[in-house]
Scaffold this motif. Structure first.
Motif, PDB file in Angstrom:
ATOM      1  N   PRO A   1       0.813  -1.210   0.000  1.00 55.47           N
ATOM      2  CA  PRO A   1       0.000   0.000   0.000  1.00 55.47           C
ATOM      3  C   PRO A   1       0.853   1.269   0.000  1.00 55.47           C
ATOM      4  CG  PRO A   1       0.191  -0.821   2.225  1.00 55.47           C
ATOM      5  CD  PRO A   1       0.938  -1.782   1.345  1.00 55.47           C
ATOM      6  N   ARG A   2       0.171   2.388   0.196  1.00 54.76           N
ATOM      7  CA  ARG A   2       0.817   3.690   0.183  1.00 54.76           C
ATOM      8  C   ARG A   2       0.637   4.349   1.550  1.00 54.76           C
ATOM      9  NH1 ARG A   2      -2.059   6.389  -4.135  1.00 54.76           N
ATOM     10  NH2 ARG A   2      -3.735   6.747  -2.669  1.00 54.76           N
ATOM     11  N   PHE A   3       1.756   4.589   2.230  1.00 54.55           N
ATOM     12  CA  PHE A   3       1.686   5.341   3.488  1.00 54.55           C
ATOM     13  C   PHE A   3       1.974   6.805   3.183  1.00 54.55           C
ATOM     14  CE2 PHE A   3       2.459   1.021   4.893  1.00 54.55           C
ATOM     15  CZ  PHE A   3       1.521   0.888   5.899  1.00 54.55           C
ATOM     16  N   GLU A   4       1.211   7.700   3.773  1.00 53.02           N
ATOM     17  CA  GLU A   4       1.332   9.114   3.407  1.00 53.02           C
ATOM     18  C   GLU A   4       1.681  10.019   4.570  1.00 53.02           C
ATOM     19  OE1 GLU A   4      -2.595   9.396   1.572  1.00 53.02           O
ATOM     20  OE2 GLU A   4      -1.591   9.505  -0.375  1.00 53.02           O
ATOM     21  N   ARG A   5       1.949   9.383   5.716  1.00 54.04           N
ATOM     22  CA  ARG A   5       2.241  10.115   6.940  1.00 54.04           C
ATOM     23  C   ARG A   5       3.480  10.986   6.796  1.00 54.04           C
ATOM     24  NH1 ARG A   5       3.707   5.865   8.627  1.00 54.04           N
ATOM     25  NH2 ARG A   5       5.772   6.128   9.493  1.00 54.04           N
ATOM     26  N   GLU A   6       4.484  10.454   6.079  1.00 52.96           N
ATOM     27  CA  GLU A   6       5.743  11.170   5.913  1.00 52.96           C
ATOM     28  C   GLU A   6       5.943  11.488   4.436  1.00 52.96           C
ATOM     29  OE1 GLU A   6       8.265   8.142   7.447  1.00 52.96           O
ATOM     30  OE2 GLU A   6       8.190   8.928   9.494  1.00 52.96           O
ATOM     31  N   PRO A   7       6.318  12.720   4.119  1.00 54.13           N
ATOM     32  CA  PRO A   7       6.434  13.088   2.707  1.00 54.13           C
ATOM     33  C   PRO A   7       7.471  12.255   1.943  1.00 54.13           C
ATOM     34  CG  PRO A   7       7.219  14.856   4.160  1.00 54.13           C
ATOM     35  CD  PRO A   7       6.582  13.841   5.026  1.00 54.13           C
ATOM     36  N   ASP A   8       8.475  11.720   2.645  1.00 51.37           N
ATOM     37  CA  ASP A   8       9.510  10.958   1.951  1.00 51.37           C
ATOM     38  C   ASP A   8       9.088   9.538   1.597  1.00 51.37           C
ATOM     39  OD1 ASP A   8      11.079  13.123   2.021  1.00 51.37           O
ATOM     40  OD2 ASP A   8      12.624  12.298   3.332  1.00 51.37           O
ATOM     41  N   ALA A   9       7.916   9.126   2.050  1.00 47.74           N
ATOM     42  CA  ALA A   9       7.496   7.753   1.793  1.00 47.74           C
ATOM     43  C   ALA A   9       7.377   7.477   0.292  1.00 47.74           C
ATOM     44  CB  ALA A   9       6.170   7.468   2.500  1.00 47.74           C
ATOM     45  N   VAL A  10       7.092   8.495  -0.483  1.00 48.03           N
ATOM     46  CA  VAL A  10       6.937   8.297  -1.924  1.00 48.03           C
ATOM     47  C   VAL A  10       8.282   7.916  -2.553  1.00 48.03           C
ATOM     48  CG1 VAL A  10       7.255  10.758  -2.462  1.00 48.03           C
ATOM     49  CG2 VAL A  10       5.996   9.302  -4.038  1.00 48.03           C
ATOM     50  N   TYR A  11       9.384   8.464  -2.044  1.00 47.57           N
ATOM     51  CA  TYR A  11      10.708   8.090  -2.566  1.00 47.57           C
ATOM     52  C   TYR A  11      11.020   6.642  -2.179  1.00 47.57           C
ATOM     53  CZ  TYR A  11      11.203  13.148  -3.019  1.00 47.57           C
ATOM     54  OH  TYR A  11      11.010  14.459  -3.342  1.00 47.57           O
ATOM     55  N   SER A  12      10.600   6.283  -0.996  1.00 52.79           N
ATOM     56  CA  SER A  12      10.817   4.928  -0.517  1.00 52.79           C
ATOM     57  C   SER A  12      10.116   3.913  -1.423  1.00 52.79           C
ATOM     58  CB  SER A  12      10.297   4.859   0.918  1.00 52.79           C
ATOM     59  OG  SER A  12      10.323   3.555   1.392  1.00 52.79           O
TER      60      SER A  12
ATOM     61  N   ARG B   1      -5.403   3.771   8.283  1.00 58.23           N
ATOM     62  CA  ARG B   1      -5.595   3.636   9.735  1.00 58.23           C
ATOM     63  C   ARG B   1      -4.249   3.614  10.470  1.00 58.23           C
ATOM     64  NH1 ARG B   1      -8.782  -1.588  10.343  1.00 58.23           N
ATOM     65  NH2 ARG B   1      -8.229  -1.272  12.536  1.00 58.23           N
ATOM     66  N   ILE B   2      -3.281   2.935   9.868  1.00 62.92           N
ATOM     67  CA  ILE B   2      -1.958   2.845  10.510  1.00 62.92           C
ATOM     68  C   ILE B   2      -1.282   4.218  10.526  1.00 62.92           C
ATOM     69  CG2 ILE B   2       0.368   1.875  10.259  1.00 62.92           C
ATOM     70  CD1 ILE B   2      -1.059  -0.714   9.212  1.00 62.92           C
ATOM     71  N   ASP B   3      -1.378   4.941   9.420  1.00 61.98           N
ATOM     72  CA  ASP B   3      -0.839   6.304   9.392  1.00 61.98           C
ATOM     73  C   ASP B   3      -1.459   7.126  10.520  1.00 61.98           C
ATOM     74  OD1 ASP B   3       1.059   6.414   7.396  1.00 61.98           O
ATOM     75  OD2 ASP B   3      -0.327   7.047   5.816  1.00 61.98           O
ATOM     76  N   HIS B   4      -2.764   7.015  10.669  1.00 64.35           N
ATOM     77  CA  HIS B   4      -3.489   7.768  11.683  1.00 64.35           C
ATOM     78  C   HIS B   4      -2.985   7.396  13.077  1.00 64.35           C
ATOM     79  CE1 HIS B   4      -6.851  10.035  13.296  1.00 64.35           C
ATOM     80  NE2 HIS B   4      -7.048   9.026  14.135  1.00 64.35           N
ATOM     81  N   PHE B   5      -2.853   6.106  13.313  1.00 66.38           N
ATOM     82  CA  PHE B   5      -2.383   5.606  14.607  1.00 66.38           C
ATOM     83  C   PHE B   5      -0.994   6.160  14.935  1.00 66.38           C
ATOM     84  CE2 PHE B   5       0.382   2.230  16.444  1.00 66.38           C
ATOM     85  CZ  PHE B   5      -0.147   2.173  17.729  1.00 66.38           C
ATOM     86  N   LEU B   6      -0.106   6.120  13.930  1.00 63.68           N
ATOM     87  CA  LEU B   6       1.271   6.562  14.184  1.00 63.68           C
ATOM     88  C   LEU B   6       1.344   8.075  14.377  1.00 63.68           C
ATOM     89  CD1 LEU B   6       3.279   4.239  11.792  1.00 63.68           C
ATOM     90  CD2 LEU B   6       3.323   4.239  14.297  1.00 63.68           C
ATOM     91  N   LEU B   7       0.533   8.812  13.638  1.00 64.08           N
ATOM     92  CA  LEU B   7       0.504  10.266  13.834  1.00 64.08           C
ATOM     93  C   LEU B   7       0.037  10.582  15.250  1.00 64.08           C
ATOM     94  CD1 LEU B   7      -0.900  11.510  10.414  1.00 64.08           C
ATOM     95  CD2 LEU B   7       1.357  12.017  11.379  1.00 64.08           C
ATOM     96  N   ALA B   8      -0.964   9.825  15.705  1.00 66.42           N
ATOM     97  CA  ALA B   8      -1.528  10.074  17.031  1.00 66.42           C
ATOM     98  C   ALA B   8      -0.525   9.791  18.135  1.00 66.42           C
ATOM     99  CB  ALA B   8      -2.786   9.220  17.218  1.00 66.42           C
ATOM    100  N   ARG B   9       0.320   8.803  17.925  1.00 65.71           N
ATOM    101  CA  ARG B   9       1.254   8.468  19.005  1.00 65.71           C
ATOM    102  C   ARG B   9       2.575   9.207  18.839  1.00 65.71           C
ATOM    103  NH1 ARG B   9       5.650   3.989  17.829  1.00 65.71           N
ATOM    104  NH2 ARG B   9       6.444   5.492  16.339  1.00 65.71           N
TER     105      ARG B   9
END
Lengths: 661, 661
Positions: A383-394, B439-447
């Motif tokens: 999947p695609r994680f979007e929490r960190e902007p650098d994830a797209v490079y990863s 959901r995981i992104d949300h969880f990690l942002l929260a913690r």
């Protein structure tokens, strides 16, 4: 409202500029083959409009990848001879096949196929080094890719030049004709320090500086090269080439596997670019380049595939990932070379390493429109994680494949849309490449009996200087010559005394090659043996030329230390004829008219031949030089009082009668 | 004439059997999900016929690839947190997310997606290690792939078991129910020596031996692990696990990066298989496994992708090439691990490493029909040299990509035809995976404010034993207890004296976590300070349980050396409340009823509190053990004459009043 030729919208834009600006809902405006604007789509379209608006479907839009070092025509030699030692691979396979097959047609075909493969994998620009580079440049321009095309110069004869002087002249012409091309930057490539003379390096640097084009070369690829340099020149490779003035040019240095901190700084101060080729360095077991240190020193380090004959593909996604892995593993630090910086190596830094960072490598207004679309909505990059902007490079570096590239534009022209190539048709090219492969297989099968390849296969062989000139006479009495040697007519550099036990192997009726096993006993002043040396020397098929003064010109001697017994070599090489010659040799290295020559006074003791033979010889890499020296040989003969002695055109092996093995 | 279900003809067949038999114009007959015959097509069809004859179009037909080590459900965590230290990645991201999200649904979804990716890339069989392994097995069987499914056992609580005893019981049940499955081999996976106790390793070995199934584990992955083992146990990892009886089972050992010649021989004699995971070892900077040496010793070494969270894909073509490159580069020998032997690692040797070499890994009559077709007629794998029979392996290893796989059959059933998946639909799976990622992104942002993750980020933290039981009382006079300690009522192992300067950081109103900075002055017999230690200890959210005898059970303590100043930690962790406690501590390690306990006699000097506090405590990995020890605490209290002392349920930080930072 500004008018663009085309706007690419609905894209996740990675500009790869110095601050890594990225626009998850971005767009790029293209005008006249250049990038006119980059930014958030909503914002960009408030000031730009275009008749053609391309919906990128949410794909990644990034600068086209830069392949910082390759030999594209070698695509036709992919998989020719893998899992072999470097010398066996190079001297036993690549060079003989290149000598036989490389032509403008070969080079054009290989380039077209390589371009097809590179476009498919998102490469828009590459730095090439090969022969007939004008044909590489023409084919590349025809397909529409960008390239630095570097014409190779070597001290050896090459498929496209019989001497380095010819090669330099052709390169100068190639650069002058092509230096203002829209897509191609012509360049000169002195192959490597160990395949060039200082004179060649200096001439190449001067040529590159004159036309302000890059100089492309291989530096410090193997530990052997560096060891040799330290022992022969008292310094490693980088300071030595600096001493030769190489950095007077804009250098693109391929490999740099074995360099230390000081050399990294030297490269950095010289403004040199580095092409790191991880697959090639690993597959040929050359070693691990200090990539993290080079980047930390601020060097522009690009990523290259090297030639498809040593890699065996042109996949920069694979190279990026490998560069990343190696940097982490070698520095024992998993945070070394993060994904974002890895992509920079294949874009911004790569373009700078090629000295064309002003025209490509990033998506910034004013740069040429070299860009690609990558589809990350595939199972293997999900999947695609979007929490960190650098994830797209990863995702791009660690999960994406070259086959995820869907669209490629160079200089504003689409070369691939939806995975369909637009400027090159691969079907006929593959057919023609298949035909070359059949012919090469046939050629190699036919030379299976080659003594050279067998020599190389058991321990390597070094090619001596290309040309040897020799003059040989027979005399009854050695005294007058010995006196002449002591008279000061010539300047003696050093003198030696040997007993030489030679065994010659000949092969078949044609006798094209002869292998000599020599046991040299070194004799001291008291007549005692103080050292012994065993060597194999392979001489090529007969003479190259005979000059009016009876001087002989010969080519291609290969020398190897003889580590095994004579019995071993007899079994291994299976000669059809064998002959033995024992002689007593007095040998002088002398200087005459500023040139160095060897003088041998030989007495053949077994089979016992009457009188003495005097040999005058010299070796050189240059054919022109060989001709000069051949002329000097007559003068030297006279200086030694031998102008009336009987000339001998036969080698010792020919003076005696061989016997069957 | 023999009747097969199906004949695959017009194929270049690589059997990968012990003599590498290959048939350039070959065919395979399949009957009842097994291989009935393999050979030259013309010959095979003289004795075999079938209603269905498949024209393979000249493609390569070879055994399906075996992925020797992975954690398939982690597909859902791909790209979650790259370019981080191993401890930060594992303790800071993977484990917290797994604790929160891993469920049978999660595991099923991740497995289905991973199967889709693996089938596309020509993998037909894999060895998995995860939680809820019954759900992994069910999803794998549903898709139709073959797998060794290993249920993880750890000394820590896991997403699927609150203690290792529960985990072992569930694993035993899982193996018993599934051991005769056509596609799935159930197995037990004690995670690693450093995450298991000797007792767990022994129980797992016994379980695997009882049901004759493989035991899957991680061994000698990092240099740290081996260093720790040498200093704690006086030997490296392999001899230590041998001493625990691990090799009583059929072991599949993942990684084996840091092992020496002796350990290689031990593994070989034990019949253990090894899973080499080059991408993972490089990306996490673990090091370079001695693959060439392991193969030379005759070990069955397979190639694994490891989990997609550390790789980040499931591409065995990439792993094969990397295994090959690494073997060459590390041994400095480009002839090491030729292409053919590399493919053997991913087929025959891989299957043997998984201890299922009797049913897959080669194309031989009697083996299950697990096979793939690969299309090498692509630009990137062209041309084709045919002079040497091994050239085909070279094209496959050095030039082919996973995307060149066109067809996949497992156990006689087609799972992919012409690149179209037949047994799994990826669209809905990708959608569900995207939802988990959100959901995981949300969880990690929260913690983000999590103290633990911040602690880990600056230098790692070690988790102590899972459970601590403690009983604390207050007394006015310490003399009677001191006498009891000397009376022989308990056996004293060792005694120490400290001055402890503690600073507690608390966070927010909920006060879920507390971080303690402790400066321990070690006091000698003469009352002088002879050593100082600085440590950080993070305690989790409150008590786990309180037993009838007032013993407290708590969980999840993390300890880290405090390398920075208190000021640094104050700024970094930004506590909302802070409190200081200074105390004089006499500490004994004692043995009571065969169990070890600590006894502390504390006098709180700042703020000055009256009297003394006596703490009795013990730590363990097992909840059951914790319960036993809690019961013993009352007896110990009585033995020390303290059964009438006033129980204290508060920690020191709670006994005093904190002040705002």
């Amino acid at each position: 409202m500004n008018q663009a030729d085309c706007i690419l919208g609905n894209a996740y834009v990675l500009t790869m500029d110095d601050v890594y600006a990225a626009y998850p809902r971005g767009a790029v405006a293209v005008l006249g083959g250049a990038i006119a604007a980059v930014g958030d789509e909503a914002e960009l379209r408030r000031t730009w409009q275009a008749t053609e608006v391309v919906d990128c479907g949410g794909r990644l839009l990034l600068p086209g990848l830069v392949n910082a070092h390759t030999h594209v025509p070698m695509t036709l030699l992919r998989g020719l001879a893998d899992d072999r030692r470097l010398d066996v691979w190079l001297l036993g396979y690549m060079m003989p096949v290149e000598r036989e097959f490389v032509s403008p047609d070969f080079v054009r075909l290989g380039t077209l196929l390589a371009c097809a493969e590179m476009i498919r994998g998102g490469i828009t620009c590459f730095a090439d080094m090969y022969y007939f580079e004008d044909a590489v440049a023409a084919a590349t321009a025809e397909v529409g890719m960008r390239a630095v095309c570097s014409q190779t110069v070597l001290k050896f004869p090459t498929p496209d030049a019989s001497s380095f002087e010819d090669s330099l002249a052709a390169t100068s012409d190639f650069i002058e004709r092509g230096k203002d091309h829209r897509l191609i930057v012509p360049s000169v490539a002195p192959h490597a320090p160990y395949t060039c003379t200082p004179e060649i390096l200096q001439a190449c640097a001067a040529l590159a500086a004159e036309f302000d084009v890059p100089l492309h070369t291989h530096l410090a690829e193997t530990a052997q090269e560096v060891d040799d340099w330290r022992s022969e020149h008292g310094m490693p490779v980088i300071p030595w080439v600096k001493k030769q003035g190489l950095f007077g040019a804009k250098v693109l240095a391929a490999h740099c596997v074995h360099i230390d901190e000081g050399e990294i700084n030297t490269l950095q101060h010289a403004g040199a670019g580095v092409a790191h080729n991880p697959s090639s360095n690993l597959k040929l077991a050359s070693g691990f380049a200090p990539v993290a240190s080079m980047l930390q020193a601020g060097l522009n380090v690009g990523v290259g595939t090297d030639g498809p004959a040593s890699n065996n593909d042109l996949d920069l996604f694979e190279e990026m990932r490998l560069a990343n892995f190696i940097a982490k593993a070698v520095s024992r630090d998993p945070t070394a070379l993060p994904a974002r910086e890895t992509l920079a190596m294949a874009t911004r830094l790569g373009a700078r390493a090629l000295h064309i960072g002003d025209r490509c490598g990033t998506l910034e207004p004013g740069k040429r429109a070299d860009l690609i679309l990558v589809d990350l909505e595939s199972v293997h990059a999900w999947p695609r994680f979007e929490r960190e902007p650098d994830a797209v490079y990863s995702r791009l570096i660690y999960s994406a494949k070259s086959t995820d590239v869907s669209d490629v534009m160079v200089d504003g022209r689409w070369l691939m849309r939806d995975r369909r190539l637009l400027s090159v048709q691969v079907g006929p090219l593959m057919e023609a490449a298949g035909e070359y492969a059949r012919r090469i297989d046939h050629f190699l099968l036919a030379r299976e009996g080659s003594v050279l390849s067998k020599l190389i296969a058991i321990g390597g062989a070094e090619q001596e200087e290309s040309y040897e000139v020799q003059l040989k006479v027979h005399i009854d009495d050695a005294e007058p010559v010995l006196q002449a040697m002591q008279s000061g007519a010539v300047e003696v550099v050093r003198k030696a005394h040997y007993h030489e036990y030679d065994t010659y192997f000949s092969f078949g009726a044609e006798e094209r090659e002869r292998l000599r096993h020599r046991e040299d006993e070194f004799i001291d002043e008291g007549g005692n043996v103080f050292n012994v040396r065993y060597r194999l020397t392979l001489t090529g098929p007969a003479k190259e030329a005979e000059y009016p003064n009876a001087a002989l010109l010969s080519r291609s001697r290969f020398i190897a230390p003889a580590k095994h017994s004579l019995r071993f070599y007899r079994e291994y090489f299976k000669p059809s004829l064998e002959s033995e010659v024992t002689k007593d040799r007095l040998r002088w290295l002398i200087s005459y008219q500023g040139e160095e020559f060897y003088v041998n006074i030989d007495r053949v003791t077994r089979p016992a031949l009457p009188g003495f033979y005097v040999e005058l010889k010299s070796r050189t890499w240059s054919r022109r030089d060989a001709e000069n020296k051949a002329a000097l040989l007559s003068e030297l003969l006279a200086a030694l009082g031998l102008n009336n002695a009987a000339p001998v055109s036969k080698e010792y092996a020919e003076l005696i009668s061989p016997h069957s093995s």
